[in-house]
Design an enzyme around this catalytic site. Structure first.
Site, PDB file in Angstrom:
ATOM      1  N   ASP A 137       0.815  -1.220   0.000  1.00 36.53           N
ATOM      2  CA  ASP A 137       0.000   0.000   0.000  1.00 36.53           C
ATOM      3  C   ASP A 137       0.849   1.271   0.000  1.00 36.53           C
ATOM      4  OD1 ASP A 137      -2.836  -0.839   0.134  1.00 36.53           O
ATOM      5  OD2 ASP A 137      -2.203  -1.837   1.956  1.00 36.53           O
ATOM      6  N   ASP A 138       2.151   1.139   0.146  1.00 32.68           N
ATOM      7  CA  ASP A 138       3.023   2.309   0.243  1.00 32.68           C
ATOM      8  C   ASP A 138       3.159   2.987  -1.120  1.00 32.68           C
ATOM      9  OD1 ASP A 138       5.328   3.463   2.250  1.00 32.68           O
ATOM     10  OD2 ASP A 138       5.937   3.582   0.150  1.00 32.68           O
ATOM     11  N   LEU A 139       2.791   4.264  -1.195  1.00 29.82           N
ATOM     12  CA  LEU A 139       2.781   4.961  -2.480  1.00 29.82           C
ATOM     13  C   LEU A 139       4.176   5.140  -3.048  1.00 29.82           C
ATOM     14  CD1 LEU A 139       0.029   7.689  -1.956  1.00 29.82           C
ATOM     15  CD2 LEU A 139      -0.138   5.538  -3.211  1.00 29.82           C
TER      16      LEU A 139
END
Length: 209
Positions: free
Chosen positions: A154-156
């Site tokens: 989920d880390d952009l």
């Protein structure tokens, strides 16, 4: 079982070399990135306290709030658990973060027990608390517990790094990104550090340009 724990820069370098031997794209960029940072922090209440403080604020703002909390004696779990809302608000915390930190302190987690749990059990324990989502739990696993085989799809920044590095048409969504990272086991946390380092390098280049 907790699996492999990352404890040294040498171990990181060996793991990165193994990843580069398996993934030609990593091999191409790793020499220019230099040694990947270990970035370990002590596990326990403070690691989660500081993660919550840092949510949706600048690095400078988070640092200032941490300093005020520490000066006021709120580096200790029991002190935060017993503090009133006004005292915490005076340190710069929002109403929402006061609720999160108070809940964390009053939960009195068994941090020693977390060290021995499998990754998913740690995540399941932490996300029960308000203000701690899966991403925060994954960061705790990587940097406080030093788990070698954790990823944060989920880390952009990770997704953007993967888009640039692998020449993808768009940022990978969490589910396919997690699948993309599976071949990087048992060093997915090292792959994450490599991708973050690549992202930072590209951002610096954009700044120079």
């Amino acid at each position: 079982m907790p699996g492999v724990i990352l404890t040294s820069e040498t171990q990181m370098a060996d793991a990165a070399a193994e990843l580069a031997a398996r993934e030609v794209v990593f091999a191409r960029v790793l020499p220019a990135l230099g040694p990947l940072p270990l970035r370990r922090v002590d596990d326990g209440f403070l690691a989660l306290r500081d993660s919550i403080i840092g949510q949706q604020v600048s690095v400078a703002s988070a640092r200032a709030i941490r300093a005020r909390l520490d000066s006021a004696g709120y580096a200790l779990q029991d002190a935060v658990a017993e503090a009133g809302d006004d005292a915490l608000r005076a340190c710069g915390l929002s109403r929402q973060k006061i609720r999160y930190l108070s809940a964390l302190a009053r939960a009195r987690l068994d941090y020693a027990a977390l060290r021995e749990m499998p990754n998913e059990a740690v995540i399941a324990t932490l996300v029960e608390l308000p203000g701690i989502g899966r991403w925060t739990a994954e960061m705790y696993l990587m940097f406080a517990l030093g788990r070698a085989d954790v990823f944060a799809p989920d880390d952009l920044a990770l997704a953007e790094a993967a888009r640039m590095l692998f020449d993808l048409p768009e940022r990978p969504r969490p589910k396919p990104f997690a699948a993309m990272a599976e071949p990087w086991a048992p060093w997915r946390a090292v792959a994450a550090r490599l991708l973050w380092a690549y992202y930072a390098q590209m951002k610096r280049r954009e700044g120079v340009g």
